[in-house]
Design a protein around this motif. Structure first.
Motif, PDB file in Angstrom:
ATOM      1  N   TRP A  28       0.833  -1.212   0.000  1.00  0.00           N
ATOM      2  CA  TRP A  28       0.000   0.000   0.000  1.00  0.00           C
ATOM      3  C   TRP A  28       0.865   1.258   0.000  1.00  0.00           C
ATOM      4  N   SER A  29       2.038   1.154  -0.619  1.00  0.00           N
ATOM      5  CA  SER A  29       2.860   2.367  -0.704  1.00  0.00           C
ATOM      6  C   SER A  29       2.973   2.762  -2.167  1.00  0.00           C
ATOM      7  N   ALA A  30       4.078   2.414  -2.838  1.00  0.00           N
ATOM      8  CA  ALA A  30       4.251   2.783  -4.242  1.00  0.00           C
ATOM      9  C   ALA A  30       5.392   1.963  -4.785  1.00  0.00           C
ATOM     10  N   SER A  31       5.208   1.362  -5.940  1.00  0.00           N
ATOM     11  CA  SER A  31       6.331   0.624  -6.515  1.00  0.00           C
ATOM     12  C   SER A  31       6.377   0.666  -8.034  1.00  0.00           C
ATOM     13  N   TRP A  32       5.333   1.202  -8.670  1.00  0.00           N
ATOM     14  CA  TRP A  32       5.336   1.337 -10.128  1.00  0.00           C
ATOM     15  C   TRP A  32       5.020   2.786 -10.473  1.00  0.00           C
ATOM     16  N   ASN A  33       5.409   3.197 -11.678  1.00  0.00           N
ATOM     17  CA  ASN A  33       5.214   4.610 -12.061  1.00  0.00           C
ATOM     18  C   ASN A  33       3.795   4.835 -12.587  1.00  0.00           C
ATOM     19  N   THR A  34       2.806   4.598 -11.753  1.00  0.00           N
ATOM     20  CA  THR A  34       1.438   4.608 -12.274  1.00  0.00           C
ATOM     21  C   THR A  34       0.572   5.722 -11.700  1.00  0.00           C
ATOM     22  N   LEU A  35      -0.392   6.112 -12.533  1.00  0.00           N
ATOM     23  CA  LEU A  35      -1.523   6.924 -12.088  1.00  0.00           C
ATOM     24  C   LEU A  35      -2.686   5.955 -11.926  1.00  0.00           C
ATOM     25  N   GLY A  36      -3.356   6.002 -10.805  1.00  0.00           N
ATOM     26  CA  GLY A  36      -4.490   5.093 -10.587  1.00  0.00           C
ATOM     27  C   GLY A  36      -5.616   5.841  -9.914  1.00  0.00           C
ATOM     28  N   GLU A  37      -6.790   5.208  -9.993  1.00  0.00           N
ATOM     29  CA  GLU A  37      -7.951   5.844  -9.399  1.00  0.00           C
ATOM     30  C   GLU A  37      -8.374   5.007  -8.202  1.00  0.00           C
ATOM     31  N   LYS A  38      -8.480   5.642  -7.062  1.00  0.00           N
ATOM     32  CA  LYS A  38      -8.946   4.951  -5.849  1.00  0.00           C
ATOM     33  C   LYS A  38      -8.139   3.672  -5.592  1.00  0.00           C
ATOM     34  N   ASP A  39      -6.861   3.684  -5.943  1.00  0.00           N
ATOM     35  CA  ASP A  39      -6.020   2.490  -5.767  1.00  0.00           C
ATOM     36  C   ASP A  39      -4.829   2.867  -4.891  1.00  0.00           C
ATOM     37  N   ARG A  40      -4.753   2.261  -3.715  1.00  0.00           N
ATOM     38  CA  ARG A  40      -3.716   2.645  -2.750  1.00  0.00           C
ATOM     39  C   ARG A  40      -2.337   2.084  -3.081  1.00  0.00           C
ATOM     40  N   GLY A  66       1.870  20.393 -22.721  1.00  0.00           N
ATOM     41  CA  GLY A  66       0.485  20.062 -23.077  1.00  0.00           C
ATOM     42  C   GLY A  66       0.238  18.559 -23.102  1.00  0.00           C
ATOM     43  N   LEU A  67       0.850  17.832 -22.154  1.00  0.00           N
ATOM     44  CA  LEU A  67       0.696  16.366 -22.139  1.00  0.00           C
ATOM     45  C   LEU A  67      -0.748  15.994 -21.835  1.00  0.00           C
ATOM     46  N   SER A  68      -1.171  14.856 -22.371  1.00  0.00           N
ATOM     47  CA  SER A  68      -2.521  14.413 -22.021  1.00  0.00           C
ATOM     48  C   SER A  68      -2.469  13.473 -20.817  1.00  0.00           C
ATOM     49  N   THR A  69      -3.616  13.316 -20.191  1.00  0.00           N
ATOM     50  CA  THR A  69      -3.712  12.481 -18.984  1.00  0.00           C
ATOM     51  C   THR A  69      -3.115  11.105 -19.256  1.00  0.00           C
ATOM     52  N   PRO A  70      -2.215  10.648 -18.396  1.00  0.00           N
ATOM     53  CA  PRO A  70      -1.626   9.312 -18.626  1.00  0.00           C
ATOM     54  C   PRO A  70      -2.690   8.227 -18.468  1.00  0.00           C
ATOM     55  N   PRO A  71      -2.395   7.019 -18.959  1.00  0.00           N
ATOM     56  CA  PRO A  71      -3.359   5.931 -18.764  1.00  0.00           C
ATOM     57  C   PRO A  71      -3.655   5.752 -17.274  1.00  0.00           C
ATOM     58  N   ILE A  72      -4.920   5.573 -16.975  1.00  0.00           N
ATOM     59  CA  ILE A  72      -5.292   5.319 -15.583  1.00  0.00           C
ATOM     60  C   ILE A  72      -5.257   3.809 -15.400  1.00  0.00           C
ATOM     61  N   VAL A  73      -4.272   3.374 -14.651  1.00  0.00           N
ATOM     62  CA  VAL A  73      -3.972   1.947 -14.592  1.00  0.00           C
ATOM     63  C   VAL A  73      -4.960   1.246 -13.656  1.00  0.00           C
ATOM     64  N   LYS A  74      -5.566   0.207 -14.202  1.00  0.00           N
ATOM     65  CA  LYS A  74      -6.467  -0.621 -13.383  1.00  0.00           C
ATOM     66  C   LYS A  74      -5.806  -1.981 -13.244  1.00  0.00           C
ATOM     67  N   GLY A  75      -5.855  -2.529 -12.062  1.00  0.00           N
ATOM     68  CA  GLY A  75      -5.245  -3.844 -11.861  1.00  0.00           C
ATOM     69  C   GLY A  75      -3.808  -3.700 -11.390  1.00  0.00           C
ATOM     70  N   ASP A  76      -3.252  -4.836 -11.027  1.00  0.00           N
ATOM     71  CA  ASP A  76      -1.954  -4.870 -10.362  1.00  0.00           C
ATOM     72  C   ASP A  76      -0.841  -5.057 -11.391  1.00  0.00           C
ATOM     73  N   PRO A  77       0.056  -4.096 -11.545  1.00  0.00           N
ATOM     74  CA  PRO A  77       1.134  -4.252 -12.528  1.00  0.00           C
ATOM     75  C   PRO A  77       1.965  -5.523 -12.324  1.00  0.00           C
ATOM     76  N   GLU A  78       2.048  -5.993 -11.077  1.00  0.00           N
ATOM     77  CA  GLU A  78       2.759  -7.239 -10.780  1.00  0.00           C
ATOM     78  C   GLU A  78       2.186  -8.420 -11.560  1.00  0.00           C
ATOM     79  N   GLU A  79       0.852  -8.362 -11.745  1.00  0.00           N
ATOM     80  CA  GLU A  79       0.147  -9.483 -12.384  1.00  0.00           C
ATOM     81  C   GLU A  79       0.126  -9.357 -13.905  1.00  0.00           C
ATOM     82  N   MET A  80       0.535  -8.205 -14.423  1.00  0.00           N
ATOM     83  CA  MET A  80       0.449  -7.986 -15.873  1.00  0.00           C
ATOM     84  C   MET A  80       1.625  -8.634 -16.586  1.00  0.00           C
ATOM     85  N   GLY A 108       3.165   1.754 -20.612  1.00  0.00           N
ATOM     86  CA  GLY A 108       4.315   2.571 -20.169  1.00  0.00           C
ATOM     87  C   GLY A 108       4.648   2.372 -18.698  1.00  0.00           C
ATOM     88  N   ILE A 109       4.308   1.204 -18.152  1.00  0.00           N
ATOM     89  CA  ILE A 109       4.518   0.978 -16.714  1.00  0.00           C
ATOM     90  C   ILE A 109       5.916   0.433 -16.458  1.00  0.00           C
TER      91      ILE A 109
END
Ligand code: GLU
Ligand code: MG
Length: 438
Positions: free
Chosen positions: A291-303, A355-369, A378-379
């Motif tokens: 529940w800290s941070a380990s991937w370079n991701t933008l996520g929604e409601k994901d701790r 003028g960058l656009s919003t990065p992909p909002i990552v759903k799911g666990d990058p570990e499992e991808m 781009g993770i």
């Protein structure tokens, strides 16, 4: 008997996140506010363990002034019968009064000014976790009322002291970890928010000490325990203070401006992590599934997202735009809050200018991808050690360009010395070493 003279300390919180300063008699405050006190450039090369990086860019030469910000005073009376805790967050200046290139508070002010030139302001709040060490409490369940009550009167006294210190405390909670608590405070402008982060640490430590305990904000006090995070909440307003972060029609409900700001942060996340989680022990905390941070991701409601879009109340008739914010979760209390926030703002500015656009909002666990899926989104993994963090910072010439070469040299030299001091310690000894300081 001589009566104690109240002291006022002019403090700076440096790149080791240690609050240092010099004191004057309160009776001389009006004069001292305009004169400041002396300061030494090489202090910035002090490691958390007091040994100084040597050689460093400054050596024994040079003189500076520590100039109190008259708006940033804190005075709290009555902490365990001690004299008032009275200090001013200060800027470090050259002798001619110009900002010193090593002053992280001035670096934050400069970043704020550059964002204002784009018509925007950041509103920020630091949410901080800590553990009480040395209390002989019975075990209590996570988040439990009983966990809070066994510490009584610590909670109520802390909230009162933080209120008196102008920190606008909003919530005190027993957290998940052993003897772990968290303080949430209200949002403020960037400099005030970073000052508050420091004040909260110092007041919490002092109050705990009056009760015979140690409050530790160390990212990990035990390799098998829960981490203590510093989550930096951010939103944008225009120069009139109107919120501009929210747009219900866009991805993640981030406005085009907030999406560009977030994209700048995601683009530079590895180097930003180096600056926001700058110690060897930081990387004990930044692991997947903590529940800290380990991937370079933008996520929604994901701790587990390093940049998390926070939820808002969905009550009918409630306007979410003012409370809507995102949270950078990789930071910890071994980092200067001023430097961490300054660099997040600089990254945001970069995203806005490009003028960058919003990065992909990552759903799911990058570990499992699969590796392919991660590549498509781009993770990438954030640094897993301070060595890797230093290399990531070095490789990001854009981020390096946001600091003066001398400052960067000092920062790197200090971290390398820190690594040399803790070299060979096993995980448990490493946690103990840092918990003794933070
Ligand atoms: N303790 C976690 C950290 O190290 C955060 C838990 C939470 O989401 O509050 O950041
Ligand atoms: Mg928490």
């Amino acid at each position: 008997m001589i009566k104690a003279e109240e002291l006022v300390t002019f403090v700076t919180t440096d790149i080791a996140a240690i609050t240092r300063g010099r004191s004057v008699a309160a009776a001389n405050l009006p004069d001292a506010l305009s004169k400041g006190v002396g300061w030494v450039p090489a202090n910035l090369s002090l490691t958390p363990f007091d040994e100084i990086a040597s050689p460093n860019p400054f050596g024994s030469s040079g003189d500076l002034r520590l100039m109190p910000d008259p708006e940033a005073g804190v005075r709290i009376e009555g902490l365990g019968g001690r004299t008032p805790l009275h200090f001013y967050h200060s800027n470090i200046t050259n002798l001619d009064g110009t900002p010193w290139e090593g002053c992280v508070r001035s670096m934050l002010k400069a970043a704020v000014a550059d964002l204002e030139a784009l018509g925007l302001r950041v509103v920020a709040a630091f949410e901080q976790e800590f553990q009480i060490l040395g209390a002989s409490w019975p075990l209590a369940p996570s988040f439990a009322l009983s966990a809070q009550r066994r510490a009584d009167p610590f909670g109520p006294m802390l909230m009162a002291a933080l209120g008196a210190a102008g920190c606008a405390p909003e919530c005190f909670l027993p957290e998940y970890g052993r003897d772990q608590f968290e303080i949430v405070c209200g949002p403020a402008g960037a400099v005030q928010a970073a000052d508050r982060a420091v004040t909260i640490r110092e007041v919490t430590r002092e109050l705990a000490a009056t009760m015979g305990w140690r409050a530790s904000f160390c990212p990990k006090t035990d390799p098998n325990g829960v981490g203590n995070g510093v989550h930096i909440h951010l939103s944008l307003t225009d120069l009139q203070g109107n919120p501009v972060t929210f747009d219900a029609a866009r991805p993640g409900r981030l406005s085009a401006q907030a999406g560009a700001f977030a994209a700048g942060i995601v683009r530079h996340m590895a180097a930003l992590t180096a600056l926001a989680a700058p110690s060897a022990v930081s990387y004990q905390r930044l692991k997947p599934h903590h529940w800290s941070a380990s991937w370079n991701t933008l996520g929604e409601k994901d701790r587990e997202a390093t940049l998390r879009i926070c939820p808002t109340s969905e009550r009918p008739g409630h306007d979410p735009s003012r409370a809507f914010n995102m949270e950078f979760r990789a930071a910890d209390a071994t980092a200067s809050p001023h430097l961490a926030l300054a660099m997040l703002i600089r990254a945001g500015i970069e995203g806005l200018k490009a003028g960058l656009s919003t990065p992909p909002i990552v759903k799911g666990d990058p570990e499992e991808m699969s590796a392919d899926e991660r590549a498509r989104l781009g993770i990438r993994r954030l640094p897993t050690s301070l060595h890797e963090a230093l290399a990531a910072l070095e490789a990001d010439t854009v981020v390096c360009g946001w600091m003066s070469p001398t400052f960067l040299d000092c920062w790197k030299g200090m971290r390398l010395k820190e690594l040399e001091i803790v070299d060979g310690l096993d995980d448990a000894a490493l946690c103990r070493r840092y918990a003794g300081v933070y």
